[in-house]
Write a protein that holds these residues in place. Structure first.
Motif, short mmCIF file in Angstrom:
data_model
loop_
_atom_site.label_atom_id
_atom_site.label_comp_id
_atom_site.label_asym_id
_atom_site.label_seq_id
_atom_site.Cartn_x
_atom_site.Cartn_y
_atom_site.Cartn_z
N GLY A 109 -6.21 -38.08 -21.37
CA GLY A 109 -7.02 -36.87 -21.34
C GLY A 109 -6.25 -35.61 -21.67
N VAL A 110 -6.87 -34.74 -22.44
CA VAL A 110 -6.33 -33.41 -22.67
C VAL A 110 -6.58 -32.61 -21.39
CG1 VAL A 110 -6.59 -31.26 -23.98
CG2 VAL A 110 -6.69 -33.47 -25.16
N ALA A 111 -5.52 -32.00 -20.86
CA ALA A 111 -5.67 -31.17 -19.67
C ALA A 111 -6.01 -29.73 -20.05
CB ALA A 111 -4.38 -31.18 -18.84
N SER A 112 -5.39 -29.24 -21.13
CA SER A 112 -5.64 -27.89 -21.60
C SER A 112 -5.04 -27.73 -22.99
CB SER A 112 -5.01 -26.86 -20.64
OG SER A 112 -5.47 -25.56 -20.94
N CYS A 113 -5.33 -26.61 -23.60
CA CYS A 113 -4.73 -26.26 -24.88
C CYS A 113 -4.71 -24.75 -25.00
CB CYS A 113 -5.48 -26.89 -26.05
SG CYS A 113 -7.15 -26.29 -26.26
N TYR A 114 -3.68 -24.25 -25.66
CA TYR A 114 -3.58 -22.81 -25.85
C TYR A 114 -2.56 -22.50 -26.93
CZ TYR A 114 0.16 -23.70 -22.46
OH TYR A 114 1.24 -24.22 -21.79
N PRO A 115 -2.66 -21.31 -27.53
CA PRO A 115 -1.69 -20.93 -28.56
C PRO A 115 -0.31 -20.72 -27.93
CG PRO A 115 -3.51 -19.36 -28.49
CD PRO A 115 -3.68 -20.29 -27.34
N ILE A 116 0.71 -20.97 -28.73
CA ILE A 116 2.08 -20.74 -28.30
C ILE A 116 2.82 -20.10 -29.47
CG2 ILE A 116 2.71 -23.12 -28.90
CD1 ILE A 116 4.78 -23.03 -26.60
N SER A 117 3.61 -19.11 -29.17
CA SER A 117 4.33 -18.41 -30.23
C SER A 117 5.50 -19.24 -30.74
CB SER A 117 4.86 -17.06 -29.71
OG SER A 117 5.91 -17.27 -28.79
N GLN A 118 5.92 -18.94 -31.96
CA GLN A 118 7.08 -19.62 -32.54
C GLN A 118 8.32 -19.35 -31.67
OE1 GLN A 118 6.99 -21.83 -35.05
NE2 GLN A 118 9.15 -22.23 -34.66
N LYS A 119 8.41 -18.17 -31.12
CA LYS A 119 9.54 -17.81 -30.25
C LYS A 119 9.58 -18.72 -29.02
CE LYS A 119 11.64 -13.93 -27.85
NZ LYS A 119 11.61 -12.49 -27.57
N LYS A 120 8.42 -18.97 -28.43
CA LYS A 120 8.38 -19.86 -27.25
C LYS A 120 8.70 -21.30 -27.64
CE LYS A 120 5.57 -17.27 -24.06
NZ LYS A 120 4.44 -17.27 -23.15
N ILE A 121 8.23 -21.71 -28.80
CA ILE A 121 8.56 -23.07 -29.26
C ILE A 121 10.08 -23.20 -29.39
CG2 ILE A 121 8.41 -24.70 -31.18
CD1 ILE A 121 5.57 -23.55 -31.72
N GLU A 122 10.71 -22.23 -30.04
CA GLU A 122 12.16 -22.27 -30.22
C GLU A 122 12.88 -22.23 -28.87
OE1 GLU A 122 13.68 -23.18 -32.93
OE2 GLU A 122 11.71 -23.26 -33.88
N GLY A 123 12.38 -21.44 -27.95
CA GLY A 123 12.98 -21.39 -26.61
C GLY A 123 12.90 -22.73 -25.91
N ARG A 124 11.77 -23.41 -26.04
CA ARG A 124 11.62 -24.74 -25.43
C ARG A 124 12.53 -25.76 -26.12
NH1 ARG A 124 5.74 -25.50 -22.94
NH2 ARG A 124 5.48 -23.39 -22.21
N ARG A 125 12.71 -25.60 -27.41
CA ARG A 125 13.64 -26.51 -28.13
C ARG A 125 15.07 -26.29 -27.64
NH1 ARG A 125 13.29 -26.92 -34.34
NH2 ARG A 125 14.61 -28.70 -33.86
#
Length: 136
Positions: A109-125
């Motif tokens: 099941g999908v719990a949620s979805c939302y936009p994420i910035s490229q900056k946050k993606i890079e931070g998570r990487r």
């Protein structure tokens, strides 16, 4: 006194198969094959918490689930993983939070979805929370 009418939920959306092979290889899980469902209740939850963006995100949820650019587990949300895809129409990416315990029908099941910035993606990487999927 008349009962107040409860708003109806949107219909459940069956999004297709979860790419379990890539998830298992990348994140070290042992997920069984199964489809992904975005229930009406989960859609209502996502809409409630991300009202301004939800309608823009919804058309991209299935593609993000089917072929994510990044997979992750921040370990803060036990039992959930993150599937992230770059979506230029959103000005960055889309994060789909997925429950990794299948339901009685074998669906994830999908719990949620939302936009994420490229900056946050890079931070998570950089923190190691998300990785590029190992497709083969």
């Amino acid at each position: 006194m008349p009962k107040s009418k409860t708003p109806s939920l949107p219909p459940d959306l069956l999004l297709g198969p979860l790419p379990v092979d890539a998830i298992n290889r990348t994140l070290g899980h042992d997920l069984a094959p199964g489809d992904v469902i975005f229930t009406g209740a989960a859609q209502a939850h996502a809409f409630k918490h991300h009202q301004a963006e939800f309608q823009k995100c919804l058309p991209h949820v299935g593609a993000t689930v089917g072929k994510p650019d990044f997979l992750g587990d921040d370990f803060k949300n036990v039992g959930k993983i993150e599937l992230i895809a770059r979506v230029p129409a959103l000005g960055g990416g889309l994060l789909v939070a997925l429950i990794i315990e299948p339901d009685a029908n074998g669906c994830y099941g999908v719990a949620s979805c939302y936009p994420i910035s490229q900056k946050k993606i890079e931070g998570r990487r950089e923190k190691g929370y998300v990785q590029i999927p190992k497709w083969k």
